[in-house]
Design a protein around this motif. Sequence first.
Motif: not given
Length: 240
Positions: A112-138
């Motif tokens: 019997l094995g166990s694992k602990a996990m975590w994750e986070s993400f962030w996203s942003q739409d930059v309309r001032e720069m022509g509708g760019l979409k930026i996303g970061l995750s870990t």
Amino acid sequence: MLYPCRKIAALLSCILFSAPAAQAFDGSVEGISETQSWRIEDAIVRRPEASTRSSSLERVQTWASGVSATSRAAFTPSDTGKTFGAKMQPFQDWNIMIGTEMTRSGNESGFLGSKAMWESFWSQDVREMGGLKIGLSTVGSVDNAQTDYLQSFSGRLNVPLDVPLTAWNVEFRVSPSMNVDVSNGALHSNLLSEIMGEKVLSSRTDAFRSTINVSVGYSLAPEARPAASARLEFRLSPNL
């Protein structure tokens, strides 16, 4: 004759005494009504409203594999392993999820094995720069079976392209990623660039939304040869 006269005198004295008292009582009532007004709502005892704290499972995800109805005993070893997992988002305003996963091997040892996990993400739409979409995750995990610690980082940059194609949305995506394995000190990185196109086949009034997705990409990694990829995908989902 004397007795009826006494009764009349006593009756007159009671009337004379009660008249000033009634006037004084009426004056006191008028004085109260002038200084403070009373409502029927003030006489009702108001109970404090009960707190309506309700628990919600909207930010909880669970999964399982290798679990099915069988006539065999629950602890009898089988060829396939069993996995149970769950993760939750503790803070509604923060895109952070933590969870755990337990796996029971299918061999005779039944480890019997166990694992602990975590994750986070962030996203942003930059309309001032022509509708760019930026996303970061870990994403990270710790495994007790191998005492292994893994951590990955990835990013995404979507640039919309003005391509003269009818009913097609075309974007250019750059996705860098990096994986770290602390147990053996391995570091892997990759850079994927691709052109993606999407076309909606259904209308807004249809019960289902159907789309066609096409992507052509090229990935670069320091420890591997460059690789090209192409994908054609058809999606059908309820039109909510």
